[in-house]
Structure formats: structure tokens, C-alpha cells
Design an enzyme around this catalytic site. Structure first.
Site, PDB file in Angstrom:
ATOM      1  N   LEU A 504       0.824  -1.215   0.000  1.00 44.56           N
ATOM      2  CA  LEU A 504       0.000   0.000   0.000  1.00 44.56           C
ATOM      3  C   LEU A 504       0.850   1.253   0.000  1.00 44.56           C
ATOM      4  CD1 LEU A 504      -2.583  -1.066   2.714  1.00 44.56           C
ATOM      5  CD2 LEU A 504      -3.032  -0.781   0.289  1.00 44.56           C
ATOM      6  N   GLY A 507       6.088   3.889   4.654  1.00 42.54           N
ATOM      7  CA  GLY A 507       6.139   4.999   5.612  1.00 42.54           C
ATOM      8  C   GLY A 507       7.516   5.087   6.225  1.00 42.54           C
ATOM      9  N   GLY A 508       7.612   5.917   7.202  1.00 41.88           N
ATOM     10  CA  GLY A 508       8.896   6.161   7.824  1.00 41.88           C
ATOM     11  C   GLY A 508       9.490   4.945   8.509  1.00 41.88           C
ATOM     12  N   PHE A 509       8.676   4.018   8.892  1.00 47.46           N
ATOM     13  CA  PHE A 509       9.193   2.896   9.660  1.00 47.46           C
ATOM     14  C   PHE A 509       9.131   1.579   8.913  1.00 47.46           C
ATOM     15  CE2 PHE A 509       9.783   5.160  13.545  1.00 47.46           C
ATOM     16  CZ  PHE A 509       8.913   6.220  13.434  1.00 47.46           C
ATOM     17  N   LYS A 526       1.849  -3.355   8.812  1.00 47.35           N
ATOM     18  CA  LYS A 526       3.076  -2.558   8.720  1.00 47.35           C
ATOM     19  C   LYS A 526       4.247  -3.449   9.102  1.00 47.35           C
ATOM     20  CE  LYS A 526       3.293   1.924   9.582  1.00 47.35           C
ATOM     21  NZ  LYS A 526       4.111   2.654   8.617  1.00 47.35           N
ATOM     22  N   ASP A 623       5.238  12.990  13.270  1.00 41.20           N
ATOM     23  CA  ASP A 623       5.319  12.861  11.816  1.00 41.20           C
ATOM     24  C   ASP A 623       3.925  12.973  11.198  1.00 41.20           C
ATOM     25  OD1 ASP A 623       6.440  12.568   9.339  1.00 41.20           O
ATOM     26  OD2 ASP A 623       6.666  10.400   9.456  1.00 41.20           O
TER      27      ASP A 623
END
Ligand code: NAG
Ligand code: NAG
Ligand code: NAG
Ligand code: NAG
Ligand code: NAG
Ligand code: NAG
Ligand code: NAG
Ligand code: NAG
Length: 814
Positions: A504, A507-509, A526, A623
Site C-alpha cells: 500500500l 512509511g517512515g518505519f 506494517k 510525523d
């Protein structure tokens, strides 16, 4: 969408006696209430908080669906046992339960036929049956305010008896006992309204100057409230009445926001609308600039100046914007040869040091009287109607001064003769001061950049790290594992082995995948990048804590999975993905009309407010950006990725904290020296808000073609008086102009340079939901530095700009 301040209560259904009076032979039981003749107020028993066993006796609004209590008898001593209580009325009022007295009053006088009546004003009175004269009441609830002032209630002091009527906040929304915030009338030479926290002065409403209270920021009349003042030898009080007497309005002290709210019921919106709140800004905080300092919000962050003839007590503190120490006389006064400098548009000083008041002197006599007494420091008219009249004189320090551009009055401050005619010298001094300030700022910036350059990626964290508070950690660890742990194999099969087709986004992590569990439920997974510092146990604890944060504007965390080096978080799936895919897309953007966008803005604000202060943890998102706002099937916003820094880093001590965030959304103090706080989130929210309105990305330090970023654009339009040009052309036609203008102004307030100037989220929510007057935004913080990397990519997260990418022209652009 006016702000709705509820006191939620659970009221047992009962038989409402359609009477407003009890007579001597009767008493009030828990299943009865009194109803005022106009049906506006009810008096009886209720429980607080909802469904608790604590019961109170009090008065609330009858026709308002959100139960709003205006007065309580037994605020300090709730009824708790199962035995029902009774209010006995004779020449006394006695609330008793199981034969013990919970609350009682005994008036000084007796009546032959006493009656207890709930009046249309919300006042509960004990009086002689045939005597309705207010002066002759034996007792009235209006004399014993709780947290609410209703029209007609007096706030102030009876000078003969010393009896003092003050308003005191509830401890919190579930506990009406007396909190620390109070509001009353200080009876000095020139009486003034004062708000206190404990014994500390918090905000001074000021003295009556014939037209209004000197602290009121505008001379315009309020559309709802009429303020009054009464003073003679016997009593001094404040009171308000209503412009339209059929409106329901009240003033209430709120402990959680430390503010006095002016509220009126909005029938159409079924909510309480905020018409005023105090204190309003930096200069409204008592003594913001210390003794002999003058506060001017239009100069923020350098809001404080010493009065002429004074210098900062500590220039070091002053340069660091610690103004509370105030100012000292620069040169000694000479007495006979002294003169006065006039300051216009002032809120006059704290009248605690006002030693003389005479309502019939004129200004010239006043000046004479002040000049003759060597300890007299300032004078002004005590009544500013017409040409002005009356005389008030101060000695000692002049405290709590501020400039009031739309109201205020002339204040004359004593100075030695040498200060009187020094225009040239002054300009020189100002020149030096400004030059010095710029040099200090430049120096500070270079030092900061040096730090970042030398220290590489480990940005320094300062005191605001303490903003991350964990109230409940110890108890939580006991029951932390109710959160489902998913089996790795089930997730592998749900996501088709983390297939690229299911991805999808990133992201930052780490990347996020869509998955479908065997039971058909859609999830988002995630996959955290593996460098986490946390051990398995800590990781699980943090995940369980974060999963407890539940709010309709937050993405729900279903569970986690830790197995074979993998750390996965399983979230609810949001079919409409993220906000950036709409507002920045040529065709999708048309799906979001103004009302949807406004709904999204309000939803994000509420979600963030929950993270900042309403949940059990205080979470600073760090963030917040459009790609971290997901939309459900009805386009309701939900914030994602909150608490991730915490999950991955654990306790956020300075040594372990990295700068995580996205340039363009990061507040400068966070981007430059790692100082994060709720106010750096507010900054990100402001950028996000401007994104949503304009449909333009804030490209951080990427310049648009003409060298401006979004915030500069917005600020330029604002200062040029054409803010509407910021609005996305796709929604311009249909948008609610006044809502959009408010949003732009709120956005600009959120991105102000000085974190202290930025509103907190509860205030943002309040501003979005009401029509309270907004402050004027100061110049925004613009991130300096031509930083370049792919926006939103993870490589952007941890880099700081290097020194040689900055130029002096960028600094000037601030
Ligand atoms: C109210 O409750 C009391 C006992 O607590 C009972 O005697 C009385 O009949 C009740 N009144 C009504 C109107 O239900
Ligand atoms: C209060 O209790 C009632 C009945 O037990 C329940 O239906 C209601 O949801 C409860 N309200 C709250 C806010 O807990
Ligand atoms: C009310 O007061 C009168 C006079 O003090 C007393 O005689 C009477 O017993 C009292 N009644 C009640 C119900 O307490
Ligand atoms: C009522 O009071 C009596 C005596 O004071 C006490 O023994 C009893 O426990 C009380 N009942 C309740 C429900 O509190
Ligand atoms: C204070 O205001 C907040 C936010 O509007 C509200 O949630 C809270 O219940 C209020 N507190 C009290 C004691 O009224
Ligand atoms: C006063 O308020 C009532 C109720 O809100 C409203 O119906 C009425 O029109 C108002 N009257 C005036 C003169 O504004
Ligand atoms: C007020 O000033 C007037 C004029 O100077 C003077 O006549 C009067 O006595 C003063 N009143 C008081 C109470 O000092
Ligand atoms: C001079 O001012 C002081 C207050 O600082 C006051 O106490 C004193 O009475 C004044 N003297 C005269 C003569 O008015």
C-alpha cells in the site's frame, strides 16, 4: 459546529413535580425535582460521573439535552451509600442521608412560613411565603456560586460584612469539588477582577473605567453579554446581563484549560458556543513581562519592552525571552524635576499598587497630585467616558501592563527629566538593540547548524522530551497482553507473502501491505524495519499501550506479530487509503468538496487532541502529514502511525531519540535541534491544514517556481489581504468562505515561529468549532535550507541539512 461543553450526567428517570416551590410541611426526596416556572432550570438529585454511585443535589438546565449543571449544594461531599437522601426544609435546609447531615444552611433570620423556590433565573431561594422582595431573602444559591456565573449573579464583596462571592472551578469534569482556579473581585482602591490559580494571580480582567473592564481587548459590545459593575461604600460587584434575555448564557471556569469561558446555547447547533475565553494570549497571562515591563502581542516573540527609563533586571534572561523578572529604573528619579511619558492604548497596571482614587478630579489635577508625591509612579483617568475624568495613582512597581490596540487608555508614567527629550538618543539605542538581536539570532542559528553538522544525525533533544509523560506505565504492564498476537504464517498468507501487488505504501518505519485474513477481514500490515532497539518484551508492552488509544479519528491497531526477526503491526484497513492521494491528485481532489475537507480538518484536530491530552498517555505524533491521514469509506479522517517512535525507541530519553519526521511538516525547532513537543505537532497540523485548503504540497525547502513554499505563499496572501486566493480552485465555487478564512487563519496561527505562540490542540478544536475571535497570526516559521530529497521517502527522515546548503538569503527570508 460549535463547541459543545458537556457535563455529562446520568439522571435517573423520575417524576418531575411540575412545581417550583416546596413549603414547610414538605421535603424533597431523590425521586423529585423542582422545575422553575419558565421551565428553564431544574433542582434535584443527579449522579456524577455517569452511572457512578456519587449523587449530588443541584441545579441544571432543564431543556438542554447535554446536562449542564450550574450549581451544587454538596459539591465537596457526594452522597454515596445506597440509602436515599432527603432535603428537609424548615427555616433551615438540611440534606441528610441515613440520619447524618451531608449539607445544611441556617440563615440568620427566621420566617413564619418559609418556602423554598427555584426562580426562573436559576436562583434557589428561601424566603417568607408572601414576600418576594429580593432584599428579604433568607438565603439564595446565587450567593454561593460554584463554577458558573449566571445572568444576575453577583461576583464580588460585601464591604460591610466581608462576605465574598467568588467562582471556583471543578477539580475535573467528574469531580465538582473545589479546584485551584478561581475568579473574584479584588477590592483595592480601584477594584479589579482577578483570576487565580491557587494564590497565584493568573489573569487580571482589570478595573471598570466607566465603559468596560480595562482588560477587555475591544470596545465593541458583545453580541450576547452586557458587562456591569457596581461599587459604593457597601458593596462592590461584577454582574452580567443578556442582550437578548431569551438566550441561555453562562460564564464558567474550566480547570482543564485554565480558562474562563463565556458560553451561549446555540439552539440550531444544539451546543454551547464559545463567545470569549480568558486569558486569550501571551500578554493576558498575569505579569507576562514582569514589573515595569510592557507587553505587546503584535511584537511576539519579542513581546516585552521595558517602560522608558527602565532596563531589564537581567539582560541575559531578557535575551532568552524570560521576561518575568521585569525591569528596573535605569536612572534615579529626581522628584521635583521629573516628568511623565504618555502611553496610549494601555491596560492600566495592577491596582494592588494603586494608592489613590478620586472620581471627581480632572487629568491636570491628577498630574499635579502625582508630581507632588515623590513615590507616585503613574497616573491615569479612572473614567474614560467623554473627555475623561477621575484620577488613579500608583506607587511602587507597575505590574501587568499590556498594549490594547483596539481599546485601552492613556497611562502617564513618571521618568526623570533626562528621559523626556531624548528622541535621538532613543533611536540610537533601538538601533543597537535591534542590531544586537539580529546578531544574537544569527549566532544562535550558526551554532545550532554547527551542532547538527558536527554531531551528524543524533540531533540533540532538550527539555521538551519531558513532554512525553507516561502516567500509567506501571499498572499497565500487568495486563498488557490482551492484544492479539498474530501468527506469522497467517499474515504471510494474508498478504500473499508480502507481495509487491499488496503493497500500500512505504512509511517512515517500513512498508505497509494490504492483507485479507482467513475470515475475510481486511487488514493493513506494517512491516517494521528491523533496526528497532526494543527487546521483545518492551515492544509488546509498547504495542499494547498504543493499542489502548482508541478514538474515531485514530486508525485502530488490531494486534502485532513478532516472530523470526519480523516485527509486524496489524491495523484496520482503510479502503480510501490516504489523504494525499486525494488532495494532490488532479481528478480525485474533486471528490473532496469544502464540507468534506472541513470535516477532515476537524477530525484530524480531534484525533490529535486526543493524543495530546485526552488519552492516558501523552503521545506526540512527530510525523503528522497528509500521507499519515487515512480515510474511511465515508471520508472520515483517521490518523495513522501515532506512537511508532515510542514503539521502536521505547523510553524517549534524549540519548535514544532520533528526529523522525518529514521536512516541510516539521517545526523548525524540531528539525533544527530535535526539540519536539505538542507544539511541534501543532505546527505540522498547521501545514496539513494549509495543504488541505490549498491542494498544494508544502515542499519543505523545495521552492516552487517562484522560490516560495506553501507557508510563504499563504503568509504573503494573508499579509496582502487576499487570503482566499490560497484556496484550491476546485473548491472555490462551493466553499463556505467564512469557514475557509477561519481555517487559513488557524493554520497560520499553528505555524507561527515561536512555539509558545502556537495554540494547543484543545484551543484549535475550540477555534474550529466556534466563532470566538481569532488572534492575528505572527510571521510563520519558514524552514531555512535548500534541502533536497524525494519527499516522504524514508531517506528523508533522519537527515539534517548540511551547512553549505544554507545561504544568508534564506536566513533573511525568515
Ligand atoms: C419517592 O420515594 C419515596 C421513598 O423514597 C416514596 O415514599 C414516595 O412515594 C416516592 N414518590 C413518588 C412520587 O414516587
Ligand atoms: C449507564 O448505564 C446504563 C444501564 O446500565 C447503560 O445503558 C449506559 O450505556 C451507561 N452509560 C454509560 C455512559 O456508561
Ligand atoms: C420547623 O420549625 C419549627 C419552629 O422551629 C418547629 O417547631 C418544627 O418542628 C419544625 N418542623 C420540622 C419538620 O422540622
Ligand atoms: C446507616 O447508619 C447506621 C448507623 O449510623 C450504620 O450502621 C449503617 O451501616 C448505615 N447504612 C448505610 C447503608 O450506610
Ligand atoms: C473543560 O473543558 C473541556 C473541554 O471543553 C471539557 O471536556 C471539560 O469537561 C471541562 N471541564 C469542566 C470541569 O467543566
Ligand atoms: C432572542 O432570542 C430568541 C431565542 O434565541 C430568538 O428567537 C429571538 O429572535 C431573539 N430576539 C432578538 C430581538 O434577537
Ligand atoms: C477629590 O478631588 C476633589 C477635587 O480635587 C476634592 O475636592 C475632593 O475632596 C476629593 N475627594 C476625595 C475623597 O479625596
Ligand atoms: C505619597 O504616596 C504614598 C504612597 O506611595 C502615600 O502612602 C502617601 O500618603 C502619599 N503622600 C501624600 C502626601 O499624599
Amino acid at each position: 459546529m460549535p463547541l459543545v461543553t458537556f457535563y455529562l450526567l446520568f439522571l435517573v428517570s423520575r417524576i418531575v413535580s411540575a412545581t417550583d416551590t416546596i413549603t414547610q410541611s414538605h421535603s424533597l426526596t431523590e425521586n423529585q425535582t423542582l422545575l422553575s416556572n419558565n421551565q428553564n432550570f431544574q433542582f434535584g438529585f443527579f449522579t456524577l460521573p455517569i452511572n457512578s454511585t456519587n449523587r449530588y443535589l443541584g441545579i441544571w438546565y432543564n431543556k438542554i439535552p447535554a446536562q449542564t449543571v450550574v450549581w451544587l449544594a454538596n459539591r465537596e461531599k457526594p452522597l454515596t451509600t445506597g440509602v436515599s437522601a432527603v432535603l428537609m426544609m424548615n427555616n433551615t435546609l438540611i440534606l441528610h442521608q441515613n440520619n447524618s447531615v451531608i449539607w445544611s444552611i441556617t440563615p440568620a433570620r427566621r420566617a413564619r412560613n418559609p418556602v423554598l423556590q427555584l426562580l426562573d433565573s436559576g436562583n434557589l431561594v428561601l424566603r417568607e411565603e408572601n414576600d418576594e422582595n429580593e432584599e428579604n431573602y433568607l438565603w439564595q444559591s446565587f450567593d454561593y456560586p460554584c463554577d458558573t456565573l449566571l445572568p444576575g449573579m453577583k461576583l464580588g464583596k460585601d464591604l460591610r460584612t466581608g462576605f465574598d462571592r467568588r467562582v471556583t472551578a471543578w477539580k475535573n469534569e467528574d469531580d465538582p469539588s473545589i479546584g485551584t482556579l478561581s475568579w473574584g473581585m479584588d477590592v483595592t482602591n480601584w477594584p479589579q477582577q482577578m483570576q487565580r490559580v491557587g494564590s497565584m494571580k493568573q489573569h487580571r480582567r482589570g478595573s471598570w473605567n466607566g465603559i468596560d473592564y480595562t482588560g477587555r481587548p475591544t470596545i465593541r459590545p458583545s453580541p450576547v453579554f452586557e458587562f456591569k459593575y457596581f461599587a459604593d461604600e457597601e458593596q462592590v460587584y461584577f454582574m452580567f446581563s443578556l442582550v437578548n434575555s431569551s438566550v441561555k448564557a453562562r460564564m464558567v471556569l474550566n480547570q482543564s484549560s485554565y480558562k474562563l469561558l463565556h458560553l451561549a446555547w446555540d439552539e440550531a447547533a444544539r451546543g454551547w458556543k464559545v463567545y470569549g475565553l480568558l486569558p486569550r494570549d501571551f500578554c493576558d497571562e498575569y505579569g507576562a513581562c514582569g514589573p515595569n515591563g510592557n507587553c505587546d502581542v503584535s511584537k511576539l516573540p519579542y513581546a516585552c519592552d521595558c517602560l522608558r527609563g527602565f532596563r531589564p533586571k537581567s539582560s541575559k534572561d531578557w535575551n532568552e525571552m524570560n521576561y518575568q523578572g521585569g525591569c528596573l529604573r535605569d536612572k534615579p528619579l529626581n522628584c521635583e524635576s521629573d516628568g511623565f511619558i504618555k502611553y496610549g492604548k494601555m491596560k492600566v497596571p495592577d491596582t494592588e499598587n494603586c494608592w489613590y482614587l478620586n472620581q471627581s478630579m480632572n487629568l491636570e489635577e491628577c498630574r499635579e497630585k502625582c508630581l507632588r508625591n515623590c513615590s507616585c509612579m503613574a497616573y491615569t483617568n479612572s473614567d474614560i467616558r467623554g473627555e475623561g475624568n477621575g484620577c488613579a495613582l500608583w506607587s511602587g512597581d507597575l505590574n501587568d501592563l499590556r498594549v490594547q490596540p483596539d481599546a485601552g487608555q492613556d497611562l502617564y508614567v513618571r521618568v526623570p527629566a533626562s528621559e523626556l527629550d531624548t528622541n535621538n538618543g532613543d533611536k540610537l539605542k533601538i538601533g543597537i538593540a535591534v542590531g544586537g538581536t539580529i546578531a544574537a539570532i544569527l549566532g544562535g542559528l550558526l551554532l545550532t547548524l554547527y551542532f547538527i553538522f558536527i554531531r551528524g544525525r543524533s540531533a540533540t533533544m532538550k527539555k521538551s522530551a519531558a513532554a512525553v509523560v507516561d502516567h500509567f506505565k506501571e499498572e499497565e504492564q500487568e495486563d498488557d497482553l490482551e492484544l492479539p498476537l498474530f501468527d506469522l504464517s497467517s499474515i504471510v498468507s494474508a498478504t500473499d507473502n508480502f507481495s509487491i501487488n499488496n503493497k500500500l505504501g512505504e512509511g517512515g518505519f517500513g512498508p505497509v501491505y494490504k492483507g485479507i485474513l482467513e475470515n475475510g477481514e481486511e487488514i493493513a500490515v506494517k512491516r517494521l524495519s528491523r533496526g528497532s532497539k526494543q527487546g521483545v518484551k518492551e515492544f509488546k508492552t509498547e504495542v499494547a499501550l498504543i493499542a489502548k488509544l482508541q478514538h474515531r479519528n485514530l486508525v485502530k491497531l488490531h494486534g502485532s506479530c513478532i516472530q523470526d526477526q519480523e516485527k509486524l503491526l496489524v491495523y484496520e484497513y482503510m479502503p480510501n487509503k490516504s489523504l494525499d492521494l486525494f488532495i494532490f491528485d488532479q481528478t480525485q481532489r474533486m471528490l473532496l468538496d469544502w464540507s468534506k475537507r472541513f470535516n477532515i480538518i476537524c477530525g484530524i484536530a480531534k484525533g490529535l487532541l486526543y493524543l495530546h491530552q485526552d488519552s492516558r498517555l501523552i503521545i506526540i505524533h512527530r510525523d503528522l502529514k497528509t500521507s499519515n491521514v487515512l480515510l474511511d469509506s465515508e471520508m472520515n479522517p483517521k490518523i495513522s502511525d501515532f506512537g511508532l517512535a515510542r514503539i521502536l525507541e521505547g523510553d524517549q530519553t534524549p540519548e535514544t531519540t532520533r528526529v523522525v519526521g518529514t521536512y516541510g511538516y516539521m517545526a523548525p525547532e524540531y528539525a533544527l535541534d530535535g526539540n519536539f513537543s505538542v507544539k511541534s505537532d501543532v505546527y505540522s497540523f498547521g501545514v496539513l491544514l494549509l495543504d488541505i485548503i490549498s491542494g498544494k504540497k508544502n515542499k519543505g525547502s523545495h521552492r516552487q517556481k517562484d522560490g516560495k513554499n506553501l507557508i510563504e505563499y499563504a503568509w504573503n496572501f494573508w499579509t496582502e489581504g487576499r487570503p482566499l486566493e490560497l484556496i484550491d480552485e476546485y473548491i472555490k465555487e462551493c466553499c463556505n468562505v467564512s469557514e475557509a478564512l477561519r481555517c487559513i487563519q488557524i493554520g497560520l496561527l499553528c505555524v507561527q515561529q515561536n512555539p509558545h505562540d502556537r495554540p494547543n490542540m484543545s484551543f484549535v478544536v475550540m477555534m474550529l468549532g466556534s466563532e470566538i475571535e481569532l488572534a492575528l497570526p505572527k510571521e510563520p516559521a519558514l524552514f531555512v535550507g535548500k534541502y533536497s530529497c524525494q519527499e516522504y521517502s524514508s531517506s528523508c527522515m533522519n537527515d539534517a541539512p548540511s551547512v553549505n546548503e544554507l545561504s544568508i538569503s534564506d536566513l533573511e527570508a525568515r
